[in-house]
Design an enzyme around this catalytic site. Structure first.
Site, short mmCIF file in Angstrom:
data_model
loop_
_atom_site.label_atom_id
_atom_site.label_comp_id
_atom_site.label_asym_id
_atom_site.label_seq_id
_atom_site.Cartn_x
_atom_site.Cartn_y
_atom_site.Cartn_z
N GLY A 41 4.72 7.44 -0.77
CA GLY A 41 6.04 7.08 -1.45
C GLY A 41 7.33 7.32 -0.61
CB CYS A 89 0.45 6.31 11.16
SG CYS A 89 -0.55 6.52 10.03
CG ASP A 95 2.43 2.10 6.46
OD1 ASP A 95 2.71 1.86 7.74
OD2 ASP A 95 1.82 3.07 5.85
CG ASP A 134 -7.49 -4.29 -3.64
OD1 ASP A 134 -6.78 -4.20 -2.86
OD2 ASP A 134 -8.83 -4.77 -3.50
CE LYS A 180 5.68 3.82 6.54
NZ LYS A 180 4.79 4.87 6.35
CB CYS A 202 -0.94 -0.12 1.27
SG CYS A 202 -1.88 -1.40 1.47
CB ALA A 203 3.32 2.17 -2.47
#
Length: 471
Positions: free
Chosen positions: A238, A359, A305, A285, A240, A234-235
């Site tokens: 960006g 988070c 994430d 997805d 990370k 789940c990028a």
């Protein structure tokens, strides 16, 4: 009164993810935008508290025509706000009938949680001022430069380099134009709170990434060696992903997935500025990605994430839908998605190491999700014991949960965060033994204070090898 009805409408739109508070406030055409924005933000911030008080007082059972979002707004004004504005119209006498009961339930809630102030009822990350008190963390992008050169550049701008910090107290005491190297992460510079570097030439050139320390932990703990194949499930946005690319030294492959086309486009711009060339973006997805697809047969590392409540990130709480203190319904929906995503990630046949992070401060999105995944894969994956010196550990809700990491403004001087590292217990026969889980990381040597012959140049004057990917 139109203010309260409009505020309830905006609040409903935010919680159903139709837009941000600011966007919905401006779209409402309400004349006093500032007043409406403040009321919705504060009601949203105290959402969980208000839900608890309203439920305990039986307000919606007694007033069947009163809608939940309007009830939140009105109860906030009655108990936590400045009182009903403009007389309150027809709502004031309605709430006055329940005033004593509502106040009693608020007082009871404080007693149950052992607090004396209304603000103490909030989760840590949603208390006012938290974001403005945290240090400014800056990751040096090693695809374009290195810590020595970045330090030299700042020194020539009049900043005073203090070397590697020895403790959190060093970071807490930062003031003026002083900065440290982080005591844990070898490429992380730390500046005083509210240091604004958005217009800094190194940031604009992609040599620096403004990224909270806790957000740097997932890629660092995944630790894929150069040449690896990695999935960033789940990028977007960006940061990370760019960190993973730096660890890979642009050697290998990152398969980055995200469903939001707009966020993916912004991410492509960020990655290009950072000089990332090993990443393949897909508007897809992650749950629809087949683990048996031959393209992913060499994937040994996954960073997951997923979308979360954002309850640990102070800067997100007023601007992103659902951020702050999530409703129980939204929390359950998010946890369900997170559980499916983690279970799916663990089915990739060559997977050796996975980092799950959020988070969020909520147990439902963190320890409960990890526990569920481990129970679904008994004897196949385990929690890796990482960073034993990290001061804030996972909640002890199941055996081994202490191997998880938590972060908070109070304990780590970062935003609220959760990280768990899962590693395969046995290496599949199709994967070389050398590709086993990455070892515990130790900080590298701090940049030297003395001046060296080759000094960092301004963007545009850097050595040719450091201009790769610069627009």
């Amino acid at each position: 009164m139109a203010l309260y009805a409009t505020a309830a409408s905006v609040l409903a739109g935010v919680e159903s993810r139709k837009g941000s508070i600011k966007g919905l406030v401006y779209a409402s055409s309400f004349q006093n935008v500032k007043q409406l924005y403040a009321l919705v933000c504060e009601t949203q911030r105290y959402s969980a508290v208000l839900e608890a008080v309203i439920a305990s007082a039986g307000l919606l059972r007694a007033e069947k025509k009163l809608r939940p979002h309007l009830a939140k707004v009105l109860v906030y004004e009655l108990l936590l706000g400045k009182g009903f504005r403009g007389g309150g119209g027809r709502w004031k006498p309605l709430l006055d009938r329940h005033r004593a009961r509502l106040k009693a339930e608020l007082a009871r809630l404080k007693v149950q949680r052992c607090v004396s102030r209304n603000e103490d009822l909030l989760q840590v990350g949603s208390r006012p001022g938290t974001a403005s008190q945290l240090p400014r963390f800056v990751r040096v992008n090693t695809l374009k430069t290195n810590s020595d050169d970045a330090v030299d550049y700042f020194k020539r701008q009049g900043f005073s380099y203090q070397g590697r910090a020895s403790s959190l107290e060093d970071l807490r005491a930062l003031k003026g134009k002083c900065f440290f190297l982080d005591p844990l992460l070898p490429e992380l510079l730390v500046f005083p709170a509210q240091t604004d570097l958005h217009d800094h030439p190194l940031y604009r050139a992609g040599h620096l990434i403004l990224q909270d320390k806790a957000s740097c932990l997932p890629a660092m703990l995944l630790a894929p060696p150069p040449g690896s194949h990695v999935i960033d499930a789940c990028a977007a946005p960006g940061n990370k992903t760019s960190h993973l690319a730096a660890l890979l030294k642009n050697q290998g492959k990152i398969f980055a997935f995200d469903l939001d086309a707009g966020r993916l486009a912004s991410m492509a711009t960020l990655l290009a500025r950072a000089g990332v060339s090993c990443c393949e973006l897909a508007e897809q997805d992650f749950l629809a990605v087949s683990p048996s697809d031959q393209r992913y047969r060499q994937v040994q590392y996954i960073l997951l994430d997923p979308s979360c409540s954002g309850s640990g990130m102070p800067a997100r709480q007023l601007e992103e839908p659902g951020a702050g203190t999530p409703s129980q319904a939204r929390l359950q929906a998010l946890a369900g998605f997170q559980q499916r995503a983690l279970r799916h990630a663990l089915t990739f046949p060559s997977l050796q190491r996975l980092v799950y992070s959020t988070c969020s401060l909520c147990q439902e999105e963190n320890e409960d999700v990890v526990r569920d995944a481990l129970q679904q894969n008994p004897g196949t994956f385990r929690l890796a014991p990482v960073l034993p010196s990290w001061p804030h550990r996972g909640l002890g809700t199941f055996p081994g949960a202490e191997h998880c990491l938590r972060a908070s403004p109070e304990t780590t001087l970062t935003g609220g965060f959760f990280v768990a590292v899962l590693e395969r217990v046995e290496v599949p026969s199709s994967v070389p033994q050398a590709a086993a889980a990455a070892p515990e990381l130790t900080p590298s040597t701090a940049p030297r204070r003395k001046k060296r012959r080759r000094r960092a140049a301004a963007p545009g004057l850097l050595p040719r090898t450091q201009q790769e990917g610069k627009r």
